[in-house]
Design a protein around this motif. Structure first.
Motif: not given
Length: 84
Positions: A15-32
């Motif tokens: 679950x920790x890895x999944x949340x870290x991945x989600x957060x990373x993708x959200x950071x990229x989407x935020x930039x877009x």
């Protein structure tokens, strides 16, 4: 015929890895969203990004469903019939 779409085969993650991945993708989407001038969308993505960070740091639980009844200290019950 099966109406459910097949789930892609993904390697198991914690679950920790999944949340870290989600957060990373959200950071990229935020930039877009910011680059496109989509301020409201950027704001909502930022809220999810912050939430994921809070989950990672242990400030929030993974799910509110697990702790739903704990806040009031009593189980939730259906309202039943209402008399006027």
């Amino acid at each position: 015929m099966n109406s459910k779409p097949a789930k892609p085969m993904l390697p198991p993650h914690t679950a920790e890895e999944n949340v870290a991945y989600i957060r990373q993708m959200l950071g990229e989407l935020r930039t877009v969203a910011a680059n496109e001038g989509a301020d409201m969308l950027r704001y909502l993505i930022e809220m999810a990004y912050v939430e994921a960070g809070d989950i990672q740091s242990g400030l929030r639980p993974f799910s509110i469903r697990r702790d739903r009844d704990a806040a009031a200290g009593m189980p939730l019950k259906a309202a039943g019939k209402v008399k006027f």
